[in-house]
Design a protein around this motif. Sequence first.
Motif, PDB file in Angstrom:
ATOM      1  N   ILE A 121       4.759 -29.497  37.027  1.00  0.00           N
ATOM      2  CA  ILE A 121       4.128 -30.821  37.068  1.00  0.00           C
ATOM      3  C   ILE A 121       3.067 -30.905  35.974  1.00  0.00           C
ATOM      4  CG2 ILE A 121       2.597 -32.328  38.387  1.00  0.00           C
ATOM      5  CD1 ILE A 121       5.391 -32.517  39.412  1.00  0.00           C
ATOM      6  N   GLN A 122       2.271 -29.863  35.841  1.00  0.00           N
ATOM      7  CA  GLN A 122       1.251 -29.824  34.786  1.00  0.00           C
ATOM      8  C   GLN A 122       1.903 -29.829  33.407  1.00  0.00           C
ATOM      9  OE1 GLN A 122      -1.971 -26.856  35.449  1.00  0.00           O
ATOM     10  NE2 GLN A 122      -1.152 -26.650  37.509  1.00  0.00           N
ATOM     11  N   ALA A 123       3.021 -29.116  33.282  1.00  0.00           N
ATOM     12  CA  ALA A 123       3.731 -29.062  32.002  1.00  0.00           C
ATOM     13  C   ALA A 123       4.276 -30.431  31.619  1.00  0.00           C
ATOM     14  CB  ALA A 123       4.865 -28.044  32.077  1.00  0.00           C
ATOM     15  N   LEU A 124       4.764 -31.168  32.607  1.00  0.00           N
ATOM     16  CA  LEU A 124       5.257 -32.526  32.373  1.00  0.00           C
ATOM     17  C   LEU A 124       4.116 -33.432  31.911  1.00  0.00           C
ATOM     18  CD1 LEU A 124       7.354 -34.880  32.687  1.00  0.00           C
ATOM     19  CD2 LEU A 124       6.593 -35.034  35.078  1.00  0.00           C
ATOM     20  N   LEU A 125       3.024 -33.412  32.643  1.00  0.00           N
ATOM     21  CA  LEU A 125       1.896 -34.289  32.331  1.00  0.00           C
ATOM     22  C   LEU A 125       1.228 -33.910  31.007  1.00  0.00           C
ATOM     23  CD1 LEU A 125       0.267 -34.581  35.886  1.00  0.00           C
ATOM     24  CD2 LEU A 125       1.742 -36.241  34.726  1.00  0.00           C
ATOM     25  N   GLY A 126       1.255 -32.614  30.685  1.00  0.00           N
ATOM     26  CA  GLY A 126       0.619 -32.155  29.455  1.00  0.00           C
ATOM     27  C   GLY A 126       1.565 -32.041  28.280  1.00  0.00           C
ATOM     28  N   ASN A 127       2.845 -32.405  28.493  1.00  0.00           N
ATOM     29  CA  ASN A 127       3.862 -32.326  27.439  1.00  0.00           C
ATOM     30  C   ASN A 127       3.841 -30.960  26.758  1.00  0.00           C
ATOM     31  OD1 ASN A 127       5.872 -32.937  25.611  1.00  0.00           O
ATOM     32  ND2 ASN A 127       4.604 -34.245  24.322  1.00  0.00           N
ATOM     33  N   TYR A 128       3.987 -29.900  27.556  1.00  0.00           N
ATOM     34  CA  TYR A 128       3.919 -28.539  27.032  1.00  0.00           C
ATOM     35  C   TYR A 128       5.050 -28.230  26.054  1.00  0.00           C
ATOM     36  CZ  TYR A 128       0.377 -27.239  30.531  1.00  0.00           C
ATOM     37  OH  TYR A 128      -0.775 -27.155  31.280  1.00  0.00           O
ATOM     38  N   THR A 129       6.140 -28.989  26.118  1.00  0.00           N
ATOM     39  CA  THR A 129       7.256 -28.731  25.210  1.00  0.00           C
ATOM     40  C   THR A 129       7.057 -29.411  23.862  1.00  0.00           C
ATOM     41  OG1 THR A 129       8.609 -30.641  25.847  1.00  0.00           O
ATOM     42  CG2 THR A 129       8.819 -28.640  27.199  1.00  0.00           C
ATOM     43  N   LYS A 130       6.056 -30.288  23.777  1.00  0.00           N
ATOM     44  CA  LYS A 130       5.742 -31.073  22.574  1.00  0.00           C
ATOM     45  C   LYS A 130       6.778 -32.150  22.277  1.00  0.00           C
ATOM     46  CE  LYS A 130       2.144 -28.539  21.906  1.00  0.00           C
ATOM     47  NZ  LYS A 130       0.795 -29.067  22.260  1.00  0.00           N
ATOM     48  N   SER A 131       7.699 -32.359  23.183  1.00  0.00           N
ATOM     49  CA  SER A 131       8.703 -33.418  23.021  1.00  0.00           C
ATOM     50  C   SER A 131       9.129 -33.883  24.411  1.00  0.00           C
ATOM     51  CB  SER A 131       9.921 -32.908  22.248  1.00  0.00           C
ATOM     52  OG  SER A 131      10.897 -33.917  22.129  1.00  0.00           O
ATOM     53  N   MET A 132       8.739 -35.091  24.783  1.00  0.00           N
ATOM     54  CA  MET A 132       9.018 -35.571  26.129  1.00  0.00           C
ATOM     55  C   MET A 132      10.501 -35.761  26.395  1.00  0.00           C
ATOM     56  SD  MET A 132       6.202 -35.539  27.749  1.00  0.00           S
ATOM     57  CE  MET A 132       6.781 -36.317  29.261  1.00  0.00           C
ATOM     58  N   SER A 133      11.315 -35.801  25.350  1.00  0.00           N
ATOM     59  CA  SER A 133      12.760 -35.929  25.566  1.00  0.00           C
ATOM     60  C   SER A 133      13.326 -34.690  26.251  1.00  0.00           C
ATOM     61  CB  SER A 133      13.488 -36.177  24.242  1.00  0.00           C
ATOM     62  OG  SER A 133      13.280 -35.113  23.337  1.00  0.00           O
ATOM     63  N   ASP A 134      12.598 -33.567  26.216  1.00  0.00           N
ATOM     64  CA  ASP A 134      13.034 -32.362  26.931  1.00  0.00           C
ATOM     65  C   ASP A 134      12.991 -32.590  28.435  1.00  0.00           C
ATOM     66  OD1 ASP A 134      13.387 -30.686  24.643  1.00  0.00           O
ATOM     67  OD2 ASP A 134      11.212 -30.493  24.500  1.00  0.00           O
ATOM     68  N   TRP A 135      12.223 -33.585  28.860  1.00  0.00           N
ATOM     69  CA  TRP A 135      12.038 -33.848  30.288  1.00  0.00           C
ATOM     70  C   TRP A 135      12.971 -34.935  30.812  1.00  0.00           C
ATOM     71  CZ3 TRP A 135       8.910 -30.593  32.939  1.00  0.00           C
ATOM     72  CH2 TRP A 135       8.047 -29.796  32.181  1.00  0.00           C
ATOM     73  N   GLY A 136      13.763 -35.531  29.936  1.00  0.00           N
ATOM     74  CA  GLY A 136      14.731 -36.520  30.414  1.00  0.00           C
ATOM     75  C   GLY A 136      14.894 -37.728  29.512  1.00  0.00           C
ATOM     76  N   PHE A 137      15.928 -38.506  29.800  1.00  0.00           N
ATOM     77  CA  PHE A 137      16.206 -39.805  29.175  1.00  0.00           C
ATOM     78  C   PHE A 137      16.640 -39.732  27.709  1.00  0.00           C
ATOM     79  CE2 PHE A 137      12.767 -40.709  32.360  1.00  0.00           C
ATOM     80  CZ  PHE A 137      13.591 -41.330  33.293  1.00  0.00           C
ATOM     81  N   LEU A 138      17.025 -38.569  27.224  1.00  0.00           N
ATOM     82  CA  LEU A 138      17.420 -38.485  25.824  1.00  0.00           C
ATOM     83  C   LEU A 138      18.828 -39.026  25.593  1.00  0.00           C
ATOM     84  CD1 LEU A 138      16.850 -37.597  22.931  1.00  0.00           C
ATOM     85  CD2 LEU A 138      17.729 -35.326  23.526  1.00  0.00           C
ATOM     86  N   HIS A 139      19.765 -38.592  26.415  1.00  0.00           N
ATOM     87  CA  HIS A 139      21.168 -38.961  26.206  1.00  0.00           C
ATOM     88  C   HIS A 139      21.585 -40.203  26.992  1.00  0.00           C
ATOM     89  CE1 HIS A 139      21.593 -35.241  24.034  1.00  0.00           C
ATOM     90  NE2 HIS A 139      21.141 -34.555  25.067  1.00  0.00           N
ATOM     91  N   ARG A 140      20.919 -40.445  28.106  1.00  0.00           N
ATOM     92  CA  ARG A 140      21.210 -41.622  28.930  1.00  0.00           C
ATOM     93  C   ARG A 140      20.042 -41.794  29.902  1.00  0.00           C
ATOM     94  NH1 ARG A 140      24.093 -37.258  30.281  1.00  0.00           N
ATOM     95  NH2 ARG A 140      24.028 -36.556  32.447  1.00  0.00           N
ATOM     96  N   ASN A 141      20.040 -42.903  30.610  1.00  0.00           N
ATOM     97  CA  ASN A 141      18.903 -43.215  31.477  1.00  0.00           C
ATOM     98  C   ASN A 141      18.878 -42.426  32.784  1.00  0.00           C
ATOM     99  OD1 ASN A 141      18.009 -44.981  29.558  1.00  0.00           O
ATOM    100  ND2 ASN A 141      18.684 -46.827  30.609  1.00  0.00           N
ATOM    101  N   ASP A 142      19.909 -41.607  33.029  1.00  0.00           N
ATOM    102  CA  ASP A 142      19.866 -40.749  34.213  1.00  0.00           C
ATOM    103  C   ASP A 142      19.913 -39.271  33.809  1.00  0.00           C
ATOM    104  OD1 ASP A 142      22.462 -40.589  33.328  1.00  0.00           O
ATOM    105  OD2 ASP A 142      23.378 -40.778  35.312  1.00  0.00           O
TER     106      ASP A 142
END
Length: 233
Positions: A121-142
């Motif tokens: 949860i902290q990693a999501l909020l802090g964007n630890y990957t430096k790219s929010m697309s790693d967390w979803g919605f890159l290829h489609r909305n689900d």
Amino acid sequence: MELVIGNNIPSFFSSSWLIYMTNQGNQDPKTANVNPVMSEVTLSLAQRLTNIGYPALFKETGYEHSLDEIWKSASQQDFERLVGDTKAPSLARFLSSQILLSKDMTFFSRIDLNSLTDVYIQALLGNYTKSMSDWGFLHRNDDMGAVGSVFLVFGERSIPKLVNLLGDGTVVDYERTSPDASGFDQTMMQKVRVKDFAALYLSKIKNVPLELKIAFDERDREIIRLKKKLSLK
């Protein structure tokens, strides 16, 4: 370049595997693999991981070499100790867990998943990957993304924490292909909020269909419907 296991991660989460993992990682925090004080080895590993960062380990050119080098620098037990050490920085715990995920997914069965859920949860909020697309919605909305898919492992444990994020309308820094690029899907979301990620993960965990649209107001109505289906006020 994306990490192969990350891109294919949902395929690893078969129903039987998820059921098994859901029943693991339930150690009492008092008896879990947590050190009262970080050992010298764990502290050193945490510092190295923090200095390297997610992109160099999983995405940048030559990441395979960086990943192999850090993996050889400590034992698997050291990585697992770091993941389970609640006194360690959340970034270091997150990176250690992602490395273990790429090497031996069974580590989930030896970790307190309730505590690790907080880390993600902290990693999501802090964007630890430096790219929010790693967390979803890159290829489609689900699409849960290479990293967001881990919430399937956390399952029910993560629901209260994700529900708390359903009211967070913060728009994240999300980079996507320009709308005029060849083959761009005009139905893809350009702006993504924290609550959208939370809603997506909840819908997947509870197997409740969710259709996220372009407009915020349409998405909010869909999130309200999701909360009703989940019997949330």
